[in-house]
Write an enzyme that holds these catalytic residues in place. Structure first.
Site, short mmCIF file in Angstrom:
data_model
loop_
_atom_site.label_atom_id
_atom_site.label_comp_id
_atom_site.label_asym_id
_atom_site.label_seq_id
_atom_site.Cartn_x
_atom_site.Cartn_y
_atom_site.Cartn_z
N LEU A 132 15.43 -32.26 8.10
CA LEU A 132 16.59 -32.49 8.97
C LEU A 132 16.85 -31.32 9.92
O LEU A 132 17.87 -31.29 10.59
CB LEU A 132 17.85 -32.80 8.15
CG LEU A 132 17.71 -33.96 7.16
CD1 LEU A 132 19.01 -34.14 6.37
CD2 LEU A 132 17.34 -35.25 7.86
N ASN B 38 16.61 -33.05 14.84
CA ASN B 38 17.59 -32.16 14.21
C ASN B 38 18.86 -32.87 13.77
O ASN B 38 19.39 -33.72 14.48
CB ASN B 38 17.98 -31.04 15.18
CG ASN B 38 16.94 -29.94 15.23
OD1 ASN B 38 16.67 -29.31 14.22
ND2 ASN B 38 16.35 -29.74 16.39
N CYS B 39 19.35 -32.48 12.63
CA CYS B 39 20.68 -32.89 12.18
C CYS B 39 21.45 -31.62 11.81
O CYS B 39 21.92 -31.46 10.68
CB CYS B 39 20.59 -33.82 10.98
SG CYS B 39 19.93 -35.44 11.37
N VAL B 40 21.53 -30.68 12.73
CA VAL B 40 22.20 -29.41 12.47
C VAL B 40 23.36 -29.26 13.45
O VAL B 40 23.68 -30.18 14.19
CB VAL B 40 21.22 -28.23 12.61
CG1 VAL B 40 20.16 -28.29 11.54
CG2 VAL B 40 20.56 -28.22 13.98
#
Length: 426
Positions: free
Chosen positions: A209, A241-243
């Site tokens: 992620l 991205n999952c930030v």
């Protein structure tokens, strides 16, 4: 390498019985798009909505933002190695739909996703509030793992953007911009008196992620390498991205990388823009040392006089940033770094997790810890169910009156390290 980028400006988006582009209006058949999305077996349902600049609309949680494009001449296709077959892109002719984007959103991983406000204070901090946004809202099948869900949503967004881009294949662009990237030999001969400048782009690649893909390859698996800058414009780099949404580079930001565009604006005039070097940001020290060593070596081999370095993410990647900077400077090459800062809500904390005296030229994207109050808006595309869990929020973020007390890091593209906010001001 020569790329003609044909720009087709979209004035409006409307749902219709047939998908087409006519007189600057994008008409889309919602049922056709939902069918494309649900080809991903990990997704159980999907819907689309439209958000326009100035509307009282909040989009959250945002996963990615993608500009539809189509390759009409030359090698390969858009998003090579992911949607199109693997082939080297960056030459020929590509059409892009400007002033709009496909936005993927909904309850994707439950936290660390962003907000796009189309009006109010929040709209001032994101370039995506200026776009006509076709929003994909989808849910995963029961029990789906977060990384499988992320992959399904990523592929759905890219496939929808590709489908929409194809609608422009036979149109005549409103404007065409030509980008040329000479070989090293040609560059030496053509611009002998100009300083040789390179761009080192650090890609988020810290694991599940926290991924970026280059020609379909997870960037943490690559050694630093050299691209023609035009390859990025053809979709060679995409986001996974999952930030923190303020400082992850959405796919749109790669397609419209403002550092590359600004360097091209000066190419052949004040500088010789030699190369686009990509490197990764891994977790382990040996990987950081390996990649920074290779990056500095490439800069030296290319005979660069100066380098611009952009960072993606914060904290752990600050070490990669400073390693790249100090090692390139040690080769006698001047560096400028572009980064956002996490200096605390009062702005008095150390803004980067690492530092060195060699990093003496810095362009800041602002303090991501700055607190803002976002007004209550009339409509939400997606859901507010996770807004208190977004990085930069807390359990008290969603107030009783509907306003949000948040840090800037919750806003998609708010303090992007590529200087992406420069794009919103143009």
């Amino acid at each position: 390498m020569k790329l003609e980028l044909g720009k087709i400006f979209i004035k409006d988006i409307q749902f219709a019985t047939a998908s087409k582009i006519e007189d600057g209006v994008l008409y889309v058949n919602k049922e056709e798009l939902i069918k494309i999305v649900l080809e991903q077996e990990k997704l159980k349902c999907a819907d689309f909505d439209i958000a326009k600049p100035g509307e009282s609309v909040r989009i959250t949680p945002v996963k990615d933002v993608i500009e539809p494009r189509v390759k009409v001449e030359g090698n390969g296709g858009i998003f090579p190695g992911v949607v199109a077959p693997v082939d080297t892109v960056g030459s020929g002719k590509t059409y892009c739909l400007k002033d709009m984007a496909v936005v993927t959103c909904g309850p994707i991983v439950g936290f660390q996703e962003g907000i796009i406000d189309m009006t109010g204070l929040g709209a001032q901090y994101t370039p995506y509030s200026k776009l006509l946004n076709l929003c994909l809202i989808c849910e995963g099948v029961d029990g789906v793992a977060p990384h499988d869900y992320e992959h399904a949503v990523r592929m759905a967004g890219l496939n929808v953007a590709t489908y929409i881009g194809e609608l422009a294949r036979n149109l005549t662009p409103d404007e065409t911009v030509v980008y040329e990237a000479p070989t090293l030999k040609e560059g030496f001969e053509k611009f002998p008196g100009l300083p040789r400048v390179g761009y080192v782009q650090m890609l988020q690649s810290q694991g599940l992620l926290h991924d970026t893909y280059v020609y379909g390859v997870d960037a943490k698996k690559i050694l630093p390498t050299v691209l023609y800058p035009t390859e990025d414009m053809d979709g060679a780099i995409i986001s996974g991205n999952c930030v923190s949404s303020c400082d992850k580079n959405q796919t749109y930001a790669h397609q419209n990388n403002p550092v590359i565009e600004d360097l091209y604006a000066e190419h052949g005039k004040t500088i010789n823009f030699v190369a686009h070097i990509i490197t990764n940001e891994n977790v382990y020290l040996a990987d950081k040392q390996r990649s920074s060593n290779q990056t500095a070596k490439l800069c030296e081999m290319l005979g660069l006089d100066a380098v611009i370095i952009s960072e993606e993410g914060f904290g752990n990647p600050d070490t990669d940033l400073i390693m790249n900077c100090t090692k390139i400077e040690a080769k006698g090459i001047k560096t400028v770094i572009i980064t956002d800062e996490y200096a605390g809500r009062d702005g008095k904390s150390q803004s980067l997790a690492d530092a060195n005296v060699a990093a003496n030229a810095l362009v800041t994207g602002g303090n991501a810890n700055q607190v803002v109050i976002l007004p209550k808006l009339d409509k939400v595309i997606g859901t507010l169910a996770y807004v208190n869990k977004i990085a930069g929020a807390n359990e008290h973020t969603l107030r009783e009156d509907g306003t949000l007390e948040v840090e800037l890091q919750v806003i998609t593209g708010a303090t992007n390290e590529m200087g992406f906010n420069t794009l919103s001001a143009r």
